[in-house]
Design a protein around this motif. Structure first.
Motif, short mmCIF file in Angstrom:
data_model
loop_
_atom_site.label_atom_id
_atom_site.label_comp_id
_atom_site.label_asym_id
_atom_site.label_seq_id
_atom_site.Cartn_x
_atom_site.Cartn_y
_atom_site.Cartn_z
N ASP A 2 -8.84 31.22 -4.60
CA ASP A 2 -8.17 32.20 -5.48
C ASP A 2 -6.72 31.80 -5.73
O ASP A 2 -5.80 32.63 -5.68
N GLY A 3 -6.52 30.53 -5.92
CA GLY A 3 -5.17 30.05 -6.24
C GLY A 3 -4.24 29.99 -5.03
O GLY A 3 -3.05 29.71 -5.16
N LYS A 4 -4.79 30.30 -3.84
CA LYS A 4 -3.91 30.34 -2.67
C LYS A 4 -4.31 29.29 -1.63
O LYS A 4 -5.48 28.91 -1.56
N CYS A 5 -3.36 28.92 -0.79
CA CYS A 5 -3.67 28.02 0.32
C CYS A 5 -4.62 28.76 1.27
O CYS A 5 -4.31 29.88 1.68
N PRO A 6 -5.78 28.17 1.61
CA PRO A 6 -6.74 28.91 2.44
C PRO A 6 -6.20 29.24 3.83
O PRO A 6 -6.62 30.22 4.44
N ASP A 7 -5.25 28.46 4.33
CA ASP A 7 -4.74 28.74 5.67
C ASP A 7 -3.63 29.78 5.66
O ASP A 7 -3.50 30.56 6.59
N HIS A 8 -2.79 29.74 4.62
CA HIS A 8 -1.62 30.62 4.65
C HIS A 8 -1.70 31.79 3.69
O HIS A 8 -0.77 32.61 3.63
N GLN A 9 -2.80 31.87 2.92
CA GLN A 9 -3.00 33.00 2.00
C GLN A 9 -1.82 33.19 1.06
O GLN A 9 -1.45 34.32 0.73
N ARG A 63 2.14 20.21 2.88
CA ARG A 63 1.47 19.20 2.07
C ARG A 63 1.17 19.72 0.67
O ARG A 63 1.18 20.94 0.44
N PHE A 64 0.90 18.75 -0.21
CA PHE A 64 0.50 19.11 -1.57
C PHE A 64 -0.98 19.48 -1.58
O PHE A 64 -1.77 18.94 -0.80
N TYR A 65 -1.32 20.39 -2.46
CA TYR A 65 -2.72 20.76 -2.65
C TYR A 65 -3.16 20.39 -4.06
O TYR A 65 -2.35 20.43 -4.99
N VAL A 66 -4.44 20.03 -4.21
CA VAL A 66 -4.98 19.91 -5.57
C VAL A 66 -5.70 21.24 -5.84
O VAL A 66 -6.21 21.87 -4.90
N ASP A 92 0.81 -1.22 0.00
CA ASP A 92 0.00 0.00 0.00
C ASP A 92 0.84 1.27 0.00
O ASP A 92 0.30 2.37 0.09
N ILE A 93 2.15 1.11 -0.05
CA ILE A 93 3.01 2.30 -0.20
C ILE A 93 3.84 2.08 -1.48
O ILE A 93 4.42 1.01 -1.67
N TYR A 94 3.83 3.07 -2.37
CA TYR A 94 4.59 2.92 -3.61
C TYR A 94 5.42 4.17 -3.86
O TYR A 94 5.16 5.23 -3.30
N PHE A 95 6.42 4.04 -4.72
CA PHE A 95 7.34 5.13 -5.02
C PHE A 95 6.96 5.72 -6.37
O PHE A 95 6.66 5.00 -7.31
N SER A 96 6.94 7.03 -6.44
CA SER A 96 6.55 7.62 -7.72
C SER A 96 7.01 9.05 -7.81
O SER A 96 7.26 9.71 -6.80
N GLU A 97 7.10 9.52 -9.03
CA GLU A 97 7.45 10.93 -9.19
C GLU A 97 6.15 11.72 -9.17
O GLU A 97 5.13 11.28 -9.70
N TYR A 98 6.21 12.87 -8.58
CA TYR A 98 4.98 13.65 -8.47
C TYR A 98 5.29 15.11 -8.69
O TYR A 98 6.27 15.64 -8.16
N GLU A 99 4.45 15.74 -9.48
CA GLU A 99 4.60 17.17 -9.63
C GLU A 99 3.31 17.78 -9.10
O GLU A 99 2.22 17.36 -9.50
N GLY A 100 3.43 18.70 -8.19
CA GLY A 100 2.21 19.25 -7.64
C GLY A 100 2.44 20.57 -6.95
O GLY A 100 3.55 21.10 -6.92
N LEU A 101 1.34 21.08 -6.38
CA LEU A 101 1.38 22.38 -5.72
C LEU A 101 1.60 22.14 -4.24
O LEU A 101 0.76 21.51 -3.58
N TYR A 102 2.70 22.66 -3.70
CA TYR A 102 3.08 22.34 -2.33
C TYR A 102 3.04 23.60 -1.47
O TYR A 102 3.64 24.62 -1.82
N CYS A 103 2.31 23.52 -0.37
CA CYS A 103 2.31 24.66 0.56
C CYS A 103 3.29 24.31 1.68
O CYS A 103 3.09 23.33 2.41
N PHE A 104 4.31 25.12 1.82
CA PHE A 104 5.33 24.83 2.84
C PHE A 104 4.78 25.06 4.25
O PHE A 104 5.19 24.40 5.19
N ALA A 139 0.21 31.53 -2.50
CA ALA A 139 0.10 30.55 -3.59
C ALA A 139 1.12 29.44 -3.33
O ALA A 139 2.28 29.71 -3.06
N PRO A 140 0.67 28.18 -3.40
CA PRO A 140 1.63 27.10 -3.19
C PRO A 140 2.65 27.05 -4.34
O PRO A 140 2.38 27.55 -5.42
N GLU A 141 3.80 26.45 -4.07
CA GLU A 141 4.83 26.39 -5.12
C GLU A 141 4.71 25.09 -5.89
O GLU A 141 4.39 24.04 -5.31
N ARG A 142 4.96 25.17 -7.19
CA ARG A 142 4.92 23.93 -7.98
C ARG A 142 6.25 23.21 -7.77
O ARG A 142 7.31 23.77 -8.02
N ILE A 143 6.19 22.01 -7.25
CA ILE A 143 7.46 21.27 -7.11
C ILE A 143 7.32 19.87 -7.70
O ILE A 143 6.21 19.31 -7.75
#
Ligand code: MSP
Length: 637
Positions: free
Chosen positions: A141-148, A132-135, A116-128, A150-154
């Motif tokens: 408005d394109g921003k993390c609701p808690d930190h106001q 965690r990653f956000y979808v 149930d755990i697998y290794f994979s490459e992932y590109e996503g929006l990450y809020c430091f 925009a998450p970074e694409r990593i």
């Protein structure tokens, strides 16, 4: 009926000092476990601290400390606070404990081996900030609701937990057990979330980015995602998998959390348990948020409420009572000292305190302080309303306490206290005392009142343990015996005749809010402030600048806040908590000092880009400003 009860609080992050919100959840768990002990159940109550992850490293760096010494220091503050609030936890877990780390490794390996755990490459929006990653659909408005922000694409290679495989199972489980997540509004929220396909969860962080965490047992280049590590505290603290405590208590597990961490507890955690072959918890009890004067509590507004300050001013039991009585479990509540004082004066000083001292005073006046011998027939005739009322109150109270509806349980007790006060007024013992022929009636009335107070003293015990003990001492009950057991409370007529009771004490003095001076910060708080020394380098990171106020206005529904436009190194908006001390029209044109590089936060829906410096004393706030006009944006050295 279950004989065992296990309750947990969230383990708190050590990147901030404990405040009212942490105190509330922990008092809730304390009240629940004290109540369960009254029911004769064997209980285990766990709290602790969450010590890994980016946030902690950042906070340690800001204090110029190593992560280890920093977590030791703040964790100790939480641990020291709980006895001050009369918290009766059985264990205190830290995620840096070796035993916890071993359990995390073991569970990870188990789930990994099961595929149930697998290794994979992932590109996503990450809020430091959230680690965690956000979808995209989760952003506002394109921003993390808690930190106001925009998450970074990593793009990263990472390990993922196959949560998607368990989505249907979880939906079925929540449907099958309607009180698995309660109150219902949060169950509905989780079910609504589960309507969309569940993403697999990224459970690792490359060591190139973060080292302060538990190394994955199957890949030493990665550490474990902080939530995967933290949630396992609930089983590691019991000695999972073989520990006797785990076997005894885990089947009865209940968690208490606030709505901010519903998703990890309502979705990740049950799925982790299922994947690891551990039975899921019984109940997730979710409460709302304490705001302060309707504004979110936050360090940047400076409205963080310190539980010890309130304890020192109003007394611990009154503080605990207010929190349990004023928040309807599950809904948000707004904290204000005015509301606390009103509640204290009305419910505690007036209704309960007066009744208690009145009844004991009459006992001393008419029976020299001894519990009178009373004729059972008389008692039945004159005390039956109070006796029936007590039985009914105990039943309602128990029903509400089982579902954590503390506000309703206390409302039921205060309904009964009201009934007793009306009974005194109706029976008028002072009139009965005038005719010797009515001594039997008078004895029956006073005995009933004493019995009613005995019941009340038991029912308030989980919320106000010290007051319950004082009342019981004054009612001649031996505190060593289990007078708090609900089963004992129910048997009417158990105060022994002839017992000499001490004179009444004032349980709760009335408070005049105008005269109530806030006590200075405790010696410990002062010492903490002194100890938190920073070096020049840390100070240099604070960008202090002069700004000129160009516009100021009140914010509807926020009594303390003003919205300011300032010119600093360009125009910016600042929301400042100075409305009580400054009228907007008197601010325009003034120069102020601001922290210019403070992370922007949204307050009352307005993005605030900085903080004003002010000094506060008895008279209120005074803004700091340069003593001659300087260019807006000038840096303070
Ligand atoms: N470390 C995680 C929890 C991991 S549990 C496996 C965490 N820590 S926290 O320090 O941020 O604590 C969050 C919890 O503190 C909330 O869920 C709630 O219990 C309590 N509260 C913090 N602020 C609060 C309010 N303003 N009001 C009520 N409770 C709040 O999340």
């Amino acid at each position: 009926m279950d004989r065992v009860f296990y309750i947990t609080t969230p383990i708190y992050y050590v990147n901030a000092r404990p405040h009212l919100g942490h105190a509330y959840t922990t008092i809730v768990a304390d009240v629940a476990s004290r109540y369960q002990r009254m029911q004769g159940r064997e209980t285990f109550f766990l709290t602790g601290t969450d010590e890994h992850g980016d946030k902690i490293v950042e906070a340690a760096r800001a204090e110029g400390m190593s992560p280890k010494s920093y977590v030791d220091k703040i964790s100790a503050e939480f641990r020291r606070l709980w006895p001050e609030l009369n918290i009766s936890n059985d264990a205190f877990i830290r995620t840096t404990d070796a035993a916890h780390i071993a359990v995390v490794e073991r569970v990870l390996q188990k789930i990994y081996d099961a595929g149930d755990i697998y290794f994979s490459e992932y590109e996503g929006l990450y809020c430091f900030g959230c680690e965690r990653f956000y979808v995209p659909r989760e952003l506002v408005d394109g921003k993390c609701p808690d930190h106001q922000k925009a998450p970074e694409r990593i793009k990263e290679s990472n390990y993922f937990f196959r949560m998607s495989r368990y989505q249907d199972w979880l939906i079925d489980h929540i449907r099958k057990y309607p009180d698995f997540i309660r109150p219902e509004r949060y169950r509905n929220e989780v079910l609504a979330f589960l309507r969309d396909p569940l993403e697999d969860l990224c459970i690792s962080r490359p060591k190139s980015r973060l080292q302060w965490g538990i190394t994955l047992p199957f890949d030493s280049n990665y550490v474990t995602y902080v939530w995967f590590d933290a949630l396992l505290n609930y089983v590691s603290a019991l000695g999972y998998p073989e520990g006797p405590r785990f076997r005894k208590f885990w089947p009865y597990a209940q968690h208490v959390v606030a709505k901010d961490i519903l998703k990890p507890h309502g979705i990740y955690w049950p799925i982790m348990l299922k994947a690891a072959g551990i039975p899921v918890y019984r109940h997730l009890n979710v409460h709302g948020y304490w705001n302060v004067d309707r504004t979110k509590m936050s360090k940047s507004i400076g409205n963080v409420v310190e539980p010890l300050d309130l304890k020192n001013i109003y007394g611990l039991d009154a503080f605990r009572f207010f929190l349990m009585r004023d928040m309807a479990f599950g809904l948000d509540s707004s904290f204000s000292e005015k509301a606390l004082v009103e509640r204290l004066n009305a419910d505690l000083a007036n209704d309960l305190g007066n009744l208690f001292s009145r009844v004991l005073a009459m006992l001393h006046r008419y029976f020299k302080g001894r519990v009178p011998e009373s004729d059972p027939a008389m008692c039945d005739e004159f005390g039956k309303t109070l006796c029936a009322g007590a039985r009914q109150t105990i039943a309602h109270y128990a029903q509400h306490m089982e579902t954590m509806a503390f506000h309703s349980a206390l409302a039921a007790v205060w309904e009964y206290i009201g009934e007793m006060n009306r009974y005194v007024d109706y029976m008028m013992p002072w009139e009965l005392a005038k005719s010797p022929s009515k001594e039997g009636q008078l004895a029956a009335v006073l005995c009933s009142l004493l019995e009613g107070l005995r019941v009340v003293s038991g029912l308030i015990y989980p919320v106000m343990p010290a007051t319950a003990a004082t009342m019981q001492r004054h009612l001649g009950l031996d505190a060593g015996k289990p007078f708090y057991r609900l089963s004992t409370l129910e048997s009417w007529g158990c105060l022994p005749a002839g017992t000499l009771l001490p004179k009444a004490v004032s349980l709760f003095p009335r408070i005049d809010i105008k005269q109530k001076k806030r006590t200075p910060p405790s010696a410990r708080a002062q010492e903490e402030t002194r100890k938190a020394e920073i070096d020049l380098e840390a100070f240099g990171r604070v960008d202090l600048r002069v700004a000129t106020v160009t516009h100021a206005e009140a914010i509807p529904k926020a009594k303390k806040l003003l919205k300011l436009q300032v010119d600093c190194d360009g125009p910016r908006t600042i929301v400042a908590g100075i409305a009580k001390d400054y009228a907007p029209q008197n601010l325009v044109g003034r120069q102020v000092v601001i922290v210019a590089n403070l992370k922007p936060v949204k307050l009352m829906g307005i993005l605030s880009q900085g903080m004003l410096l002010a000094v506060g004393d008895d008279k209120g706030l005074a803004l700091i400003h340069p003593d001659r006009e300087v260019a807006a944006g000038a840096s303070i050295r």
